[in-house]
Design an enzyme around this catalytic site. Structure first.
Site, PDB file in Angstrom:
ATOM      1  CE1 TYR A  34      -3.863   2.287   0.846  1.00 38.91           C
ATOM      2  CE2 TYR A  34      -2.246   3.355   2.272  1.00 38.91           C
ATOM      3  CZ  TYR A  34      -3.471   3.372   1.619  1.00 38.91           C
ATOM      4  OH  TYR A  34      -4.281   4.463   1.729  1.00 38.91           O
ATOM      5  CG  ASP A  35       3.251   2.282   3.436  1.00 39.49           C
ATOM      6  OD1 ASP A  35       2.079   2.684   3.556  1.00 39.49           O
ATOM      7  OD2 ASP A  35       3.959   1.932   4.400  1.00 39.49           O
ATOM      8  CB  SER A  80      -1.042  11.236   8.662  1.00 41.87           C
ATOM      9  OG  SER A  80      -0.300  10.082   8.457  1.00 41.87           O
ATOM     10  CD  GLU A 111       7.752   9.425  20.884  1.00 42.64           C
ATOM     11  OE1 GLU A 111       6.692   8.878  20.486  1.00 42.64           O
ATOM     12  OE2 GLU A 111       7.796  10.566  21.345  1.00 42.64           O
ATOM     13  CE  LYS A 113       4.534   5.518  11.232  1.00 41.12           C
ATOM     14  NZ  LYS A 113       3.447   4.559  11.144  1.00 41.12           N
ATOM     15  CG  ASP A 115       2.067  -1.947  12.065  1.00 44.94           C
ATOM     16  OD1 ASP A 115       1.368  -0.979  11.688  1.00 44.94           O
ATOM     17  OD2 ASP A 115       2.286  -2.940  11.366  1.00 44.94           O
ATOM     18  CE1 TYR A 222       1.300   7.431  19.391  1.00 47.96           C
ATOM     19  CE2 TYR A 222       1.063   9.768  18.916  1.00 47.96           C
ATOM     20  CZ  TYR A 222       0.734   8.458  18.649  1.00 47.96           C
ATOM     21  OH  TYR A 222      -0.159   8.160  17.662  1.00 47.96           O
ATOM     22  CE  LYS A 308       5.519   4.078   7.265  1.00 49.34           C
ATOM     23  NZ  LYS A 308       4.729   3.270   6.424  1.00 49.34           N
ATOM     24  CB  CYS A 402      14.094 -22.143 -28.159  1.00 44.56           C
ATOM     25  SG  CYS A 402      15.602 -21.328 -27.606  1.00 44.56           S
ATOM     26  CB  CYS A 405      17.793 -22.155 -31.362  1.00 43.56           C
ATOM     27  SG  CYS A 405      16.715 -23.332 -30.526  1.00 43.56           S
ATOM     28  CB  CYS A 420      15.181 -24.803 -25.840  1.00 42.05           C
ATOM     29  SG  CYS A 420      16.115 -25.082 -27.341  1.00 42.05           S
ATOM     30  CB  CYS A 425      19.695 -24.215 -28.243  1.00 42.09           C
ATOM     31  SG  CYS A 425      19.201 -22.587 -27.702  1.00 42.09           S
TER      32      CYS A 425
HETATM   33  S1  IVH Z   1       3.246  10.789  16.382  1.00 45.35           S
HETATM   34  C1  IVH Z   1       0.907  14.207  13.966  1.00 45.35           C
HETATM   35  N1  IVH Z   1       4.374   8.742  17.529  1.00 45.35           N
HETATM   36  O1  IVH Z   1       1.900   6.397  13.131  1.00 45.35           O
HETATM   37  C2  IVH Z   1       1.180  12.770  13.981  1.00 45.35           C
HETATM   38  N2  IVH Z   1       2.759   8.335  15.852  1.00 45.35           N
HETATM   39  O2  IVH Z   1       1.984   7.249  10.282  1.00 45.35           O
HETATM   40  C3  IVH Z   1       1.462  12.318  15.353  1.00 45.35           C
HETATM   41  N3  IVH Z   1       2.341   5.965  15.431  1.00 45.35           N
HETATM   42  O3  IVH Z   1      -1.132   8.096  13.004  1.00 45.35           O
HETATM   43  C4  IVH Z   1       1.885  10.916  15.348  1.00 45.35           C
HETATM   44  N4  IVH Z   1       3.731   5.188  16.925  1.00 45.35           N
HETATM   45  O4  IVH Z   1      -0.980   6.081  14.572  1.00 45.35           O
HETATM   46  C5  IVH Z   1       3.483   9.155  16.619  1.00 45.35           C
HETATM   47  N5  IVH Z   1       5.434   7.031  18.659  1.00 45.35           N
HETATM   48  C6  IVH Z   1       4.550   7.433  17.756  1.00 45.35           C
HETATM   49  C7  IVH Z   1       3.798   6.538  16.981  1.00 45.35           C
HETATM   50  C8  IVH Z   1       2.915   7.031  16.027  1.00 45.35           C
HETATM   51  C9  IVH Z   1       2.848   4.879  16.001  1.00 45.35           C
HETATM   52  C10 IVH Z   1       1.340   5.970  14.342  1.00 45.35           C
HETATM   53  C11 IVH Z   1       0.163   6.883  14.602  1.00 45.35           C
HETATM   54  C12 IVH Z   1       0.159   7.815  13.437  1.00 45.35           C
HETATM   55  C13 IVH Z   1       0.906   7.051  12.401  1.00 45.35           C
HETATM   56  C14 IVH Z   1       1.490   7.967  11.361  1.00 45.35           C
END
Ligand code: IVH
Length: 666
Positions: A34-35, A80, A111, A113, A115, A222, A308, A402, A405, A420, A425
């Protein structure tokens, strides 16, 4: 397909995928696909501002709320993050930040990220009053009752801060809970969740809130959205922890982007050991007032970025299928792709394996395909993203002849690939000669692909055995081939004659006969001549030799070509009955077959040369012949194999002592 059509196709596809992901919690493709598709769309849109469309999925933050839960308006809307895929993009982000910051010192907090999915928690006078999902960023869903079931979340904040206190965080499902949930679902005949994020989303949005409580969800907060104005991100995390909200202890302060980059490298290793899934790191400006000042684009704040980790999978358009002919005549299809970033490189070609796989997965030119690159392996096409195919997009018709050939290419019963069958050949001959010269075959010094091409282009080699009729004077006259190269190749061809029968058999390139099968056959029959005369039954009676190999060997020698080749080789001085290579009789290591693995304190070739000078044979891979394995630093799979075979394993120092003769041999 032109750019405009591709943009339209991507918008339609991404809208559908986004709906599956955000609204139905049931994505049909991995997040990385998707990304990658989104990035492709963004890149194309940047190149074609004239095709701008405010409804494009690239403009939207997330999904729309479902009707099941009451709506909650987010004010200000939840943004986001922008993404960085590599260190350069992080440096670029840092330059932009510093440009805006003027003289102010810039430092960051990094920090993990997580999932999972965003939640917003609203406490009034310290009591949890409302919890909501992100939804489309402006309107989310009220999941208060569900959130109350998560034991990690306090119903009441410590110190009961007055008035409204609002925090943003991430709900996620730790791996053990995820595995257990999927196991239970499989047992109950229900479909598994594709990943922990979807499992968390599905578990949070349960109509019966009590179910949410059984799913082992966790939360990390956070961001303070209301009720306090911390000066720095570190203070924000400190404050959240102080009022009793769960905060991820993994947070790193970095004084420069160089430190951030070092942290991404360190974390790339650590993340595999964490009990929860992460897809990157979030890099945030420490100074929150400066962050405020930098503001945000429509979609994301300028003061933070998500780094990422390189995806091992991506999606892209299949532009064409190229078919090549291998050494055994196998027609191998290669996917020609619209270039796509994958695990740190740009990929334009990928393996499609064989005719069977293309048919099975119904892969068609023009499809959007999923490409995977795992480790060092060549990227491969693993499937098609089922987008709406244009009605004119035809099933791929694999060639019946082929491509080199023009001869007939046949697919035998039980085989996935088409071959083939023309023994003359030219494509096959080229690959065959390269194979013959290879290390595991006759190991002919000086016979690389370029020399093979030269010999073929001069018509000096029309069949493999012609190689061994080449004379040094003849070679010395070849263009771009000095006397030294000629002497080297001539010596290589001479040495090749003393290889044992198993390597000659492997060099013959009989389809399906690899090194191991060649070893087993020679060990069993004692000579190549005996193998050439064995019946299919006798061949398949050999332990480790299956019916496919047996049939292939029989076909090779029965067809005449193989038999003639053996006669020629015998005439040219090859010994078809020699079972083992002769080790030099002299030296303390005579009779030993040594394999080096891991990092050594001297260059590997030096160590190998020393072992040879002491009378040992040196192999690059562990086989049944191996008698000693010398393991250097961080030796990996070979060491494990040696252990499992019970071979004698020595450290470099022990080997040194042994070869100095200061230690007894056993
Ligand atoms: S900060 C203004 N910190 O990642 C955006 N996001 O791709 C503030 N996520 O929607 C987001 N860990 O759901 C922040 N330590 C972290 C995170 C985090 C996971 C997610 C979050 C956000 C998405 C953005």
């Amino acid at each position: 397909m032109g750019d405009a059509e591709r943009i339209h196709a991507l918008r339609a596809l991404l809208s559908r995928l986004s709906d599956e992901y955000h609204v139905q919690d049931a994505p049909s493709v991995p997040d990385a696909d998707y990304d990658a598709l989104m990035r492709e769309l963004e890149a194309l849109e940047a190149r074609h501002p004239e095709l701008d469309d405010p409804a494009s999925p690239s403009r939207r933050v997330g999904g729309r709320p479902s009707a099941q839960f009451s709506p909650v308006r987010h004010d200000p809307p939840l943004l986001s993050l922008q993404n960085a895929m590599d260190a350069d993009e992080l440096r670029e982000f840092d330059r932009r930040v510093r440009r805006e910051a003027g003289d102010a010192a810039v430092s960051y907090v990094v920090e993990p990220k997580i999932d999972g999915l965003t939640i917003v928690l609203r406490y009034e006078d310290g009591i949890l009053r409302q919890g909501a999902t992100r939804g489309d960023g402006s309107v989310g869903e009220d999941v208060t009752e569900n959130l109350r079931q998560i034991s990690a979340l306090p119903q009441r904040l410590k110190g009961a801060p007055h008035g409204v206190f609002e925090a943003r965080g991430e709900v996620f499902m730790p791996r053990p809970a995820f595995d257990a949930l999927n196991a239970a679902r499989t047992a109950a005949g229900e479909p598994e969740f594709a990943n922990p994020r979807n499992a968390a989303a599905g578990s949070l949005r349960q109509v019966d809130a009590r179910v949410t409580g059984t799913r082992g969800l966790e939360v990390f907060c956070y961001e303070v959205r209301r009720g306090a104005q911390p000066r720095t991100q570190s203070d924000a995390l400190g404050l959240l922890a102080q009022v009793g909200l769960p905060v991820n202890p993994l947070q790193t302060r970095c004084a420069s982007i160089a430190e951030v980059i070092a942290e991404t490298e360190r974390f790339a290793v650590q993340r595999a050991q964490l009990p929860y899934a992460t897809d990157g790191l979030v890099v945030k400006l420490e100074d929150l007032r400066l962050a405020q000042q930098l503001g945000a684009t429509q979609k994301a704040p300028r003061s933070a970025i998500a780094f990422k980790f390189p995806a091992e999978e991506a999606a892209t358009e299949l532009l064409d299928i190229e078919v090549q002919v291998g050494r055994t005549g196998t027609l191998t299809p290669t996917a020609i792709l619209r270039p796509v970033r994958l695990a740190g490189t740009t990929v334009q070609r990928a393996s499609l394996h064989n005719e069977e796989i293309i048919a099975q997965r119904d892969i068609r030119i023009g499809d959007t395909v999923r490409v995977r690159k795992a480790g060092e392996i060549i990227p491969e096409v693993i499937g098609v993203i089922a987008d709406e195919r244009h009605f004119l997009r035809q099933t791929y018709a694999f060639p019946r002849t082929c491509p080199v050939c023009g001869g007939e290419a046949v697919r035998r019963e039980g085989e996935a690939a088409r071959r083939c069958i023309n023994p003359a050949c030219p494509a096959q001959l080229r690959e065959w000669l390269i194979h013959i010269g290879g290390r595991a075959a006759l190991d002919i010094d000086g016979l690389g692909p370029r020399t093979v091409d030269l010999l073929l282009s001069r018509g000096l080699v029309l069949q493999p055995e012609d190689l061994f009729r080449l004379r040094e004077e003849e070679l010395a006259q070849l263009p771009r081939f000095g006397g030294k190269s000629a002497a080297k190749l001539a010596a290589g061809l001479r040495d090749a004659r003393s290889r044992p029968a198993s390597r000659i058999l492997f060099a013959l390139g009989v389809p399906h006969v690899g090194e191991r099968a060649a070893d087993l056959l020679v060990e069993h029959f004692g000579s190549l001549t005996a193998i050439a005369q064995a019946s299919e039954q006798e061949l398949s009676d050999v332990p480790g030799i299956g019916p496919v190999i047996a049939a292939s060997v029989r076909r090779f020698f029965a067809g005449g070509v193989g038999e003639r080749l053996l006669v020629s080789l015998a005439e040219l001085g090859f010994d078809l009955d020699r079972i083992r290579a002769d080790a030099p009789a002299e030296g303390p290591l005579a009779g030993e077959v040594v394999v080096f693995t891991g990092t050594l304190s001297v260059p590997r070739q030096e160590a190998q040369a020393r072992a040879r000078s002491l009378g040992a044979r040196v192999d690059s891979d562990i086989t049944r012949r191996t008698t000693i394995v010398v393991a250097g630093e961080s030796a990996g799979s070979k060491l494990a194999r040696a252990d499992s075979l019970g071979l004698r394993v020595l450290t470099e120092a022990e080997f040194g002592a042994l070869s100095d003769g200061t230690r007894e041999r056993n």
